[in-house]
Structures are given as C-alpha cells and as structure tokens.
Design an enzyme around this catalytic site. Sequence first.
Site, PDB file in Angstrom:
ATOM      1  N   GLU C  60       0.818  -1.208  -0.180  1.00 18.98           N
ATOM      2  CA  GLU C  60      -0.041   0.062   0.097  1.00 18.98           C
ATOM      3  C   GLU C  60       0.877   1.179  -0.031  1.00 18.98           C
ATOM      4  O   GLU C  60       0.439   2.562  -0.706  1.00 18.98           O
ATOM      5  CB  GLU C  60      -0.865   0.061   1.365  1.00 18.98           C
ATOM      6  N   HIS C 130     -11.754  -5.641   8.367  1.00 25.06           N
ATOM      7  CA  HIS C 130     -12.543  -5.612   7.235  1.00 25.06           C
ATOM      8  C   HIS C 130     -13.816  -4.640   7.627  1.00 25.06           C
ATOM      9  O   HIS C 130     -14.731  -5.005   6.960  1.00 25.06           O
ATOM     10  CB  HIS C 130     -12.785  -6.905   6.639  1.00 25.06           C
TER      11      HIS C 130
HETATM   12  C1  TPP Z   1      -1.983  -5.048   4.350  1.00 24.15           C
HETATM   13  C2  TPP Z   1      -2.878  -5.937   3.562  1.00 24.15           C
HETATM   14  N1  TPP Z   1      -3.135  -5.747   2.372  1.00 24.15           N
HETATM   15  C3  TPP Z   1      -4.048  -6.175   1.816  1.00 24.15           C
HETATM   16  C4  TPP Z   1      -4.721  -7.227   2.316  1.00 24.15           C
HETATM   17  C5  TPP Z   1      -5.685  -8.305   1.648  1.00 24.15           C
HETATM   18  N2  TPP Z   1      -5.327  -9.320   1.180  1.00 24.15           N
HETATM   19  C6  TPP Z   1      -5.371 -10.486   2.059  1.00 24.15           C
HETATM   20  S1  TPP Z   1      -4.828 -12.008   1.492  1.00 24.15           S
HETATM   21  C7  TPP Z   1      -3.886 -11.224  -0.071  1.00 24.15           C
HETATM   22  C8  TPP Z   1      -3.127 -12.048  -0.655  1.00 24.15           C
HETATM   23  C9  TPP Z   1      -1.903 -12.280  -0.012  1.00 24.15           C
HETATM   24  O1  TPP Z   1      -1.003 -13.109  -0.890  1.00 24.15           O
HETATM   25  P1  TPP Z   1       0.033 -13.952  -0.303  1.00 24.15           P
HETATM   26  O2  TPP Z   1       1.008 -13.206   0.505  1.00 24.15           O
HETATM   27  O3  TPP Z   1       0.984 -14.354  -1.502  1.00 24.15           O
HETATM   28  O4  TPP Z   1      -0.565 -15.289   0.560  1.00 24.15           O
HETATM   29  P2  TPP Z   1      -1.342 -16.404  -0.055  1.00 24.15           P
HETATM   30  O5  TPP Z   1      -2.790 -15.896   0.131  1.00 24.15           O
HETATM   31  O6  TPP Z   1      -1.012 -16.946  -1.329  1.00 24.15           O
HETATM   32  O7  TPP Z   1      -1.156 -17.476   1.066  1.00 24.15           O
HETATM   33  C10 TPP Z   1      -4.483  -9.865   0.061  1.00 24.15           C
HETATM   34  C11 TPP Z   1      -4.151  -8.909  -0.724  1.00 24.15           C
HETATM   35  C12 TPP Z   1      -4.321  -7.763   3.704  1.00 24.15           C
HETATM   36  N3  TPP Z   1      -4.904  -8.370   4.385  1.00 24.15           N
HETATM   37  N4  TPP Z   1      -3.382  -6.843   4.404  1.00 24.15           N
END
Ligand code: TPP
Lengths: 394, 394, 325, 325
Positions: C60, C130
């Site tokens: 972000e 959320h």
């Molecule tokens: C600071 C923040 N930004 C955005 C999100 C929304 N979000 C939740 S999971 C995710 C994707 C995470 O991907 P990754 O780190 O590759 O983990 P995976 O889900 O593949 O295990 C996002 C964008 C969040 N939880 N926290």
Amino acid sequence: MTTTKSKTVYTPVFTDGAEYRIPTFKLLKQDGSLYKGGKAPDIDKEKALRIYHAMVTTRVLDERMLGAQRQGRLSFYMQCTGEEAAIIGSTAALDDADMIMAQYREQGALAYRGFTIDEFMNQLFGNEKDYGKGRQMPVHYGSSKLNYMTISSPLATQIPQATGYAYGQKMAGDGHCTIVYFGEGAASEGDFHAGLNMAAVHRVPAIFFCRNNGYAISTPADEQFAADGIAPRGFGYKMDTIRVDGNDILAVYQATEAARKLAVEENRPVLIEAMSYRLAAHSSSDDPSGYRSKDEEAVWREKDPILRMQNWLTKKKWWSEGEEKELQERLRREVLETMKRAQKLPPPPLETLVTDVYDEVPPLLSAQFEKLKAHIRKYPDEYPKSAIHVQGGA
Amino acid sequence: MTTTKSKTVYTPVFTDGAEYRIPTFKLLKQDGSLYKGGKAPDIDKEKALRIYHAMVTTRVLDERMLGAQRQGRLSFYMQCTGEEAAIIGSTAALDDADMIMAQYREQGALAYRGFTIDEFMNQLFGNEKDYGKGRQMPVHYGSSKLNYMTISSPLATQIPQATGYAYGQKMAGDGHCTIVYFGEGAASEGDFHAGLNMAAVHRVPAIFFCRNNGYAISTPADEQFAADGIAPRGFGYKMDTIRVDGNDILAVYQATEAARKLAVEENRPVLIEAMSYRLAAHSSSDDPSGYRSKDEEAVWREKDPILRMQNWLTKKKWWSEGEEKELQERLRREVLETMKRAQKLPPPPLETLVTDVYDEVPPLLSAQFEKLKAHIRKYPDEYPKSAIHVQGGA
Amino acid sequence: MAKMNMLQAINDALDLAMAANDKVLCFGEDVGVFGGVFRATSNLQQKYGKDRCFNTPLVEQGIIGFANGLAAQGSFPVAEIQFADYIFPAFDQIVNESAKFRYRSGNLFNVGNLTIRTPYGGGIAGGLYHSQSPEAYFAHTPGLKIVVPRNPHQAKGLLLASINDPNPTLFFEPKRLYRASVGEVPEGEYQLPLGEAEVLKEGTDVTVLGWGAQMEVIDKAVEMAEKEGFSCEVIDLRTILPWDVETVAESVLKTGRLVITHEAPLTGGFAGEIAATIQERCFLYLESPIARVTGMDTPFPLVLEKEHFPNHLKVYEAIRESVEF
Amino acid sequence: MAKMNMLQAINDALDLAMAANDKVLCFGEDVGVFGGVFRATSNLQQKYGKDRCFNTPLVEQGIIGFANGLAAQGSFPVAEIQFADYIFPAFDQIVNESAKFRYRSGNLFNVGNLTIRTPYGGGIAGGLYHSQSPEAYFAHTPGLKIVVPRNPHQAKGLLLASINDPNPTLFFEPKRLYRASVGEVPEGEYQLPLGEAEVLKEGTDVTVLGWGAQMEVIDKAVEMAEKEGFSCEVIDLRTILPWDVETVAESVLKTGRLVITHEAPLTGGFAGEIAATIQERCFLYLESPIARVTGMDTPFPLVLEKEHFPNHLKVYEAIRESVEF
Ligand SMILES: Cc1ncc(C[n+]2csc(CCOP(=O)(O)OP(=O)(O)O)c2C)c(N)n1
Ligand SMILES: Cc1ncc(C[n+]2csc(CCOP(=O)(O)OP(=O)(O)O)c2C)c(N)n1
Ligand SMILES: [Mg+2]
Ligand SMILES: [Mg+2]
C-alpha cells in the site's frame, strides 16, 4: 562505514543477478522414492506419522469447512490445500517451544502442534470457548500454550514482529527461535524489507519462511515481482537462504532443521523459500476461474504433497491403505461431530465487547458499556444474543 | 505464477550471496590519469567545464553557508562535501529535461542545471522570492523549470514516487526518465522496497541512485545492513545494477549514461550504488566527533572528487591554476554578495500561510486567516514581520 | 437513467473518466484482469489495456507513493486500497506527502490529480480488519479532501468530481452498500459538488447528520422519530474535509438540536469535530447537548458486531433524548 | 532533588528503568553510541551494553514492528522515533497492531510492555517536518495510551509510569522544552499516574486546559488574564488517551467556561473531542461556547511560524472572550 572489498572493473557492466540462480533443494519424488544423491532426514516412524496425521487432518478440515461455508454455516474460510508439506514439514523440524508467527494459511502448523478439532471449531464459530472471544474472522487462530501467535489480517506486519520476538529470545538465552510464515505476495510489503534487514543486522534466531504459492489472490507472482522468486532477496540482506520444493515434506523438513541450527546456534537468521501452489481458491470469497486455468491447476494437483508423503510412508511400510481409510473416516466424523458441538455453543458474553482493549476497562468505555446494556434492556428482542446477559443487572 | 527454471540440488545448501560480489566500476585515479583498461566517456571541454564549475560552486556554497550558519545568519545547513562527483556526474549524464527527485544533499545537481546563487539564497533565507514561500527548512530546494522536485524531509518517500513519475513518462512516451537520489540509510525504509520492486515489475524508465556515503547521521553502514552495500539488493528485484566509485566523475558519468540508455530505450530501471563518504557533519546540527575518528575522515579527504577532476582537467589542458583561482574568488564573492541581498529581502507575505494548502483557500481556513489578521492588527508589535500586511485591511 | 447498484455506478464513473481522459489510470491490488476483489474495476483492463488498468504488487505504501509520483507528473491516478483497514501502511505517503505536496513546494508541484478509492465500514461480518471507518484519521490533515457517498447516484457524481478535483482526494466507499444500495443513476458524465453537505429532508425539531452508509440508518431512525411526532432535518455531510460548516450551522440555528452519527469509535471520531464547531457557532441557539451516536471505543468486533453498531435504534433514542431534553 | 532539564530527566528515567529491569531495551535511529540526536539516550549504551541500547536501521515501521514483537515476547522495549513527524511510516504497526494485539487475541498475547518515545511540536524553526504534534492522529485508537509531559519532573515520573504500564504507550516529548525547561526532579524511581489530569491552579471564571509545551503558553496567558481580574483554573491533561473526563468536567461545572489549546491544527485536533464531550456533560452549566486555540488548518510553516502558533496572546484573547461572552 562499508569497506567494500569488491573487485574493480574498468567498463560499466550491469548485472541483475540472472546468471546466479538459486537452486531448488529436493529429496522426494512424487512416487515416494528419493532422488539419487538425496538422503532422507532422520525422522522416525512416530514423528513421520505425527506429521502425516497433521497433514491429513488439515486436508480433511479444509474440505469439510469449505463445505460448511458453502452451506452457509460459516461466514468465511481459507484452505491451505497443496501447501501442507511446506507448513507442516517446517513446523515439525522445530522445537515445539519455538514461536510460530503465521500469516493465515498455516492451520497445518497448529494441527501438528496439537490444536484440537474442538479448538479449531471454537474459533471458526466464534463461540464462548474461542480463545479469541469471537472477535476475529474465521481462521484467525492463536494459542499461547502451543506458541502460536494469534493471526492478524494486515499482511506482513508479523515479519518485523518476528525479528523482535527472536531478539527477545536471544536476549533471554533460552535456545529458542521464531519461525515466521508469509506469502510471496506479502513479501512485497515494506514490513518484509524492515523485518529481514533488521534480522540480519541484529543477528536474531529467526526463520523467514516464504510460501511461494504462485498467487496473491488473483495476482500472479510475475506481476508481484520481476525476479526469480523471493530467495534472491536474501543476497540483499546477506542472509543465509535456501529454496526448497514446498511439496516435498523431506526437503522442507531437512532445510528447516538445518536453518534452525544456524538460527539457534549461531544467531544467523535464515530465509527459506518454499515453492508450491495454492490449489484451492484464495478464500471462500474467491473464484479463481476468473484469473487462471484449470490446466494450470491440474499440473499441480499431480504434485500433491500429501500423496507424495503417503507414497514414501507406504514404501517404508509405515502406512497402509487400511490405516489411511480408517484415518480419513475417523477425521471426517470427528470434524462433523465437533462442528455440531461448536455451533451450538453460545457466543462470548456481552462484556467481551469491552474487555481486553486495555488491561482494565477505562471509565469512558465502562460508561459506554453501561449505556449499551441499558439500551439492550430496552430492546431485548433486537439483540437476542446478548439480552440474557443484561437481564436485571445494573 | 513463478516458473522456476532453477536447477535442483539434493543437499540443503544455504547461500548468502557472499561468493557473488558486485565489482566497483572505476575510471579515474586520484592523480587525474585513467586506470589501465579504462576509457573516458565522451565529454567535450564545454561539458567538462560545466560539470567542474558546478562542483566548485557547490563546494564554495557549502563552505560559505556552513560559515553563515555558524555565525547565526542561517538556522540550518547541509553540505554535500565529498559527494560532488556522485551527484553532479550523474545529473550531467542525463538530459536536462529528465526529472530529478533528490533526498536533500543533492544541491550539486541543481547547480549543474543552472539554479542561480540567488535562487539558492532565496530558499536558504526563506524570503519573498523563495519558490517554496519560506515554508520549509533551508536546503529544501525545488525548481519546476529545472525539473527538480521540491525536497521533502521524510526519507525515502520520493523513491516510489519516482517509480510513479517514471511510469507517467513512459505513458507519455516523451523519451524522458527520472533519477531518484537517496542515501544508504534511507534505503532501509519500506518505501525503498516498494519503489524498486514496483519499478522492476512495471518496467519504468527510472534510475535509482544510491549515495552510499557510509553514514546515516551517526549510524555507520554496518549497523544499517549486513550486506555488502546496497547493490546486492538489485538481484532481489532483477534490476540492472552497477556499483561505481562515487568520487570518480568519469565512472559516475559513464555508468549513468549507460543506465539512462537502458531506462529510456528499453524501459529497464537501473540501480546505481555510488561508493563515497560524507566528509562533513550530517548537518549543521551534528558533530561527527561523537561517532567517528578524524583518521577515518582523513583517508577520504585524500580521495577528494573535485581535486580528482581538476587533475584530469589539468592533464587535458582544459584548466589552469589561474582559472581555478579566479573561479574560486569569483564564486566566494558572488556567494557573499548574494547572501547579503537575499537576507535583506522581506519574508513572504502573510497570506502565504494559508495559500497552497488546497488549490483555493477553503472557507474555514479563510475564516481562521481573517481572525489571525484581526489579531495581528491588535498586537502589531508582536508580529513585526506581518503587521505591515494587515494594516487597514478588512 | 439506469438502475444500478453502487459498484456498477462506481465502475461506470471509472469507465467514463478513463474514456474522457487517457491520463486517467486505475491500479491497485487485484484491480487488473480480476477487476478488484469487489469488482469495482471490472472490464477496465479489458477495455483500456494493461497499461492503464493494472495490478500492483501488494504494498500500500508503494501504491500511494507511485500514485503521488504519477499525479505530480500530470497523470490522473485512481488508486485502490483493497480495504480501508489496509490504508495505514500508506499513511505517511498520504498525510506527509499527498497532503503537503503543494504547500511545501510553494505550488511548484502538486498531486491534485490523485484520487484514492477504498471500501470502508462494517456490517459484513468482517471483524477488526475488514470493518474500519478511518475517515477521522485523515480529517486532521489540511490538504486532503475526503468524500463519502451514500448511494449509487451520489457515488458516481462524487467520484467523477473527486477525479477531476485539483486536490488529492480520499474516496471512501461504503462496502456494505456495494450491492445492497440500488437506485436510478443518470447516464453519462455528471459531477456533484465537493465540500457541500446536502439537506435531504427538512424538519424543525432536530438536525440529524451523517455520511455514507449511516444515511440508511438515519432514514430508519428518522422514520421512527417522525412517527412519534418529532420533525427531523436530515443532512448528508458528503465531504468530510473540508466540511460544510455553513449548511450544518444554518440547520442547527433553526432546529436547536443536533444528533451526529458515524460508525467509527467515539473518541477522536469526526463527530467530535463537528460538535465542537457547532457548539461554538450555535451556542445561544442550542436547546440540548449535541449528541453523538457512534461505534464504541473498542476495536471492531465480530460476533457482537450488532451490539457495537450505531444502529437505527440507537440513533432514534438519541433523537428522542435530544428533543425531550 | 536535583536540578535537571527535560532531557536529563528523561535520560534519568531510562537509566533507572534499565537498571531496575534488564528486560528494558532502548533502541531507535542513532540512539546507540551517539545517544540520540537530542541525546536523550546518552551513555545508556556505554552503561548497559550494545545489546540493550542500540541503533536500528532507518525504518520506523521496522522499529515499531520489532518493538511489538519484543513486547509480545515479554521484553520491555522503549523505542524512539527520532521526530514525531516521522512516526507515520509506523502508523500501521501502532494503530492496527500495537493497539489491537490484546483484543484480537482474547488476551492470549499483548504488547502492553511497549513504550514509544518521540519528540513533538514546534517552536524550533523546524518547518513542516520537524514541528508536528500528531497526538490526535493516535487518539482515535482504542488500546493505546498517549502521554505528554510538561516539565522535567513530570517527564521522569510519567515516563517511568509509561514503561511500567501494562498497555502500549505513546510518550510525546515536547522538544521545545528539552533544554529550555529546567526544574527540580526527585532522585530515584517514582511514578506519576496515567489517565489523570492535574489541576495546576484553581480558579472560578474559566478553565484553561492544555498539555505538554502549551502549559507554558497557558501560564503566560493566565498571568495576563489574572491581571485583568479573570480567575483561571488551569489543567494539564497529561494523558490524552484514555483521557480524564471527570477532572475536566468537574472544573467546567464550577467555572462554566472552557478554553482548550494545542499546537496541532484545529480540525480533527483533540480539543474537538474534549469540547464535544464537555458540552454534553456540562450543557446546562456552560456560560460561553467552549473555545479552541490551536494551530491553523495548514501544514506547519517556517518563516511565519510565529503567526501560525497558538501563543499566549491568542490564548489570552480566548480567555477574555470566553469570560466576557
Ligand atoms: C496490508 C494488507 N493488504 C491487503 C490485504 C488483503 N489481502 C489478504 S490476503 C491477500 C493476498 C496475499 O497473498 P500471499 O501473501 O501470496 O499469500 P497467499 O494468500 O498466497 O497464501 C491480500 C491482498 C491484507 N490482508 N493486508
Ligand atoms: C522517515 C524519516 N526518518 C528519519 C529522519 C531523520 N533523518 C534525517 S537524515 C537521516 C539520515 C539519512 O542517512 P542517509 O540516507 O544515509 O543519507 P545521508 O545523510 O548520508 O546523505 C535521518 C535519520 C527523516 N528525515 N525521515
Ligand atoms: Mg501467495
Ligand atoms: Mg548516508
């Protein structure tokens, strides 16, 4: 100041490190045999079955709970299907007293440590027995008993926290380390950079375990970074780094065991990148068909880490088809029964709205709470969950 | 998803990249001769003298203004002594229409682009002619005319901004790039990680120019990171990277010229690490004797980049002792005269307190301003700078 | 006119903005081919190409840093933060950078073209992370504009105005209404004014003020109150910063009473600022204390979300108490 | 008792805390051998070793993330942010993490041992980025404590209390007073209570409320006002969150008037919260509108800092207007 001992050149040569590829460490083939030159880590039958049991428990739990979510019994769920070896193999290589700081997809680590199905369910349903007191969404588990830090949704915040936690462990001299799990997506956050750089500078006993599962929700890894994965970042921090086949329980185990030695005995933090694939949707709110193909998924379904371990166990004669069937059935039954039990338990009492904000409820919040109770007494039918908690009281 | 083409190994080998050292690119020896095998970039006499003039201007300005600060004429100052070649050599290799986003120690870049001594002074004294309207501390220069983004104190924020700026340039297709300067200390910020990773993924024409001058205030580079400088981080982003002797005007120039080609012609962002040393205190508020030795400083004083360039010019017969003396004297005089002029100019008018917060002054702020004016009218002696602006008014 | 839900209205606004000006770019986590986790950017990549609508890495502070740079360069970035709860890593880029860019440079440079969109608010069983309504965190920052729409029609007009406004604008979208709020939306481009509150209903006994999803809550509460014979004036603040003191003060000078409601916790919430200003402006006209109906001073809970929430019953009670004071 | 300036008092508090508990650690940018850019941590590394007092890399989000982890582990981190203006990169770690750690885990884990020290405020020719007073940005966050001392004696006692308090605490140090404020400070350990405002002077006509460096400004203003015959009650809020409503309300019930002053801009500043709460609590007793004397709604300026500043003349005028309303 930096005393650069690097050699000198007289023409401007650029490098992006592409010629220096970090290899992938593997031991176990899909059929359960070892690669030539590979030597299985020292895992006895008991431990092997503990690991395998945790993997199957996780898979069964995931399948059933996604089903429960689809039936509307649960608001939300996240599976770790396909990544069980990465998660459980690494946790199993640790001491049970080592700290785990996870992202959210690491229920397998808890299963391995002995979190009961009841404990999972209580959190998922946010009932009065949920350690988290029904405050967080499903899958935000935590257990102080099992040294598993409660999950926090904001991504990557746990990474510098792990560095600090491990620094405290080093100061305490208790011989323990911290493992911190995160996705390849979360590794883009500023907190990742902070946590790894500080760990290398302050030499903390921490293992940074990246689950590179190819996606962050819909974003494929090649829109997340241009480099060959996360491992090359280890160079930038001068951190011991290894890349491992994340679907290979033996390789993950052995790499983590060796990493733990570096961390605990030499205060050398380690970066492990486990290459795997998120076989399921990101969460119950997601539908991957909008951003990837069934064909791509199929390739990875062939590399199922649980089947791979089962094949190894079978070869070792530590496991049979009969045992598999029995385990599966028992777990399915247990999950269903436990779910029913957990769903019936009442929600946490009303006062949990205001406790734990501080160590004690401060006066202004206390006044807000009294006002709320009076309000609920006035409209008991509108607050069916809580009305019983305010009857008659002040 | 990542398709890792890395090779496979069957034993767990950790690497921290130490065996893969990034070399340092050099051309010019301290005596003004070239290293064997080195070839000077194509710089004609006019350009060489423009560069040299900017270097000397910067040095003279720095010396005089630190003096002025010591005499209490100025609240604050920051020198870039020792780093003139890194800054000016890189700026000189760009097109004058390329964007510069600097940290705060890059006045040399402005001097090269043609910022006048008057313009420097107006900012330093925050008078009515300061483009920044007297709002920021000394050395927070900016010039839209010269494509030099106004300095912002929070460190590293300009790094992802440079990525965005360069993306805009790429979209505009105007053939320009952005160079962003930052210290090896600022490179620890989360914004560094964000900016470089996004640049590599989105393929922007940006040059990330790290001035590794050994210190972030009192913090030596080896308490800032464990790795061998900043350059190895380029691997983690798969970004073309080069390390250069920051006191070597020719090497810096050539490296940046080549980087600009990659950036502009192929949309390949580049990371340049210039190895140098902050010869002066961090700022006029700092005293380095608390954290480093005179001996250490002496070693670097021997590597003075201006003298090195002067030696080269002399060897080329493009510069003489007489010219040097004349230039030095002229600049000293100019700085002193300009300073006197700038100091005498009135401060920016009172209304600059409230303009530029938004494109237009919103009603609430307007009301606050009216109240302030009434207050000043009541106590004119307490606000000597502003009382004249409110006389008689509404 | 077309019937749309709020997501469709937002998507329509983005589509029109991108069509009208090829310097408008939309980006953020998952906004590309997927169209965003709420699908607000659906089809924009398909329509305008990967260069103008794209996924960013998951960072972000980088998204907003990148957007600041783009805006300074002259582009019109419309950056999405996936949930308002995740805007805090970008707090420095917004509060120290976006907000102060023009002032610190003496107007040599500015990021006025910047728009940040982000879904906020509770009511979707989102728990701590959320559900947050962080508008007040930003409202202490001169230089920013903050806008919150209440329905699809407002969302489209205010978003187009935010994109075109020459100041950096935070656009908070009430995600609870994304699909729930449906209404007639004019076709084509139109803008609704920033910095102006809207009087939705005139009344004489009490002014009831809110923004975003709370306007629905207010409607219900006011319906109850009017049945009891209380005449309510209803105002949607719409722009939180800089806010429209005049419209609110004028109303309170008439009604003598004010009830403000927002989802965010009480302490430090924006209702405090409004109450402080209005008690000063309308001191001699106030017939009862200004009341605030807000979330409690706790993190956002999950299971007990309903209890925590400033719902219509609580707003109704506050109206009643205010009038009967 | 010893005569000390505020920096010495803070250094003394840190020294005592480190001596008493070897789990207390001090770290941040330049706090090691150099003792911090203001020298608040002077000699602590020399005395307690590099493991317990050290430089960190230059990354505020990392400093607080690291501190959160340490606190969760059971250590007592005292993290320094070099200037309050640079705390924003750590906003997420503070607001989403420190503040919510205990609540979200059902009290399985907490970071109550955490203390964050940071110099704040204007008056040192610091311009936009060495002058901010960001307390209100944090005051919207249940779970945090926020403390601001007004002099060396208070600084030492409140800092020791903050370090020992079982909640994450932000300790804002008025840097303008670091060397300027000198006074008697008791030797050895003592703690002053958090969450309690202090009535510094009793009076009957008007209550004047502030915190930190503004208390000096208030003293001067009150001196002028008393010469005019206005009897002022002076209160130092000391803890901004959770704040002491009772003491302030009790005073205003008596005086019927309230003037609040802080350096931060008006809109969204903490004076708004106080005014909103007090107008509700003391509605029938208020004889004039609650007045706020604050910084203007602009970024912090440099050359015109004096004009921008809520100085004693402006506070005096507000007192006069309040009493003569
Ligand atoms: C600071 C923040 N930004 C955005 C999100 C929304 N979000 C939740 S999971 C995710 C994707 C995470 O991907 P990754 O780190 O590759 O983990 P995976 O889900 O593949 O295990 C996002 C964008 C969040 N939880 N926290
Ligand atoms: C976000 C932020 N944190 C802290 C500071 C205070 N500060 C100003 S300069 C500086 C050191 C910067 O060192 P480096 O990046 O190496 O640049 P150099 O001064 O060596 O040129 C620090 C800590 C700041 N300006 N911004
Ligand atoms: Mg992933
Ligand atoms: Mg440096």
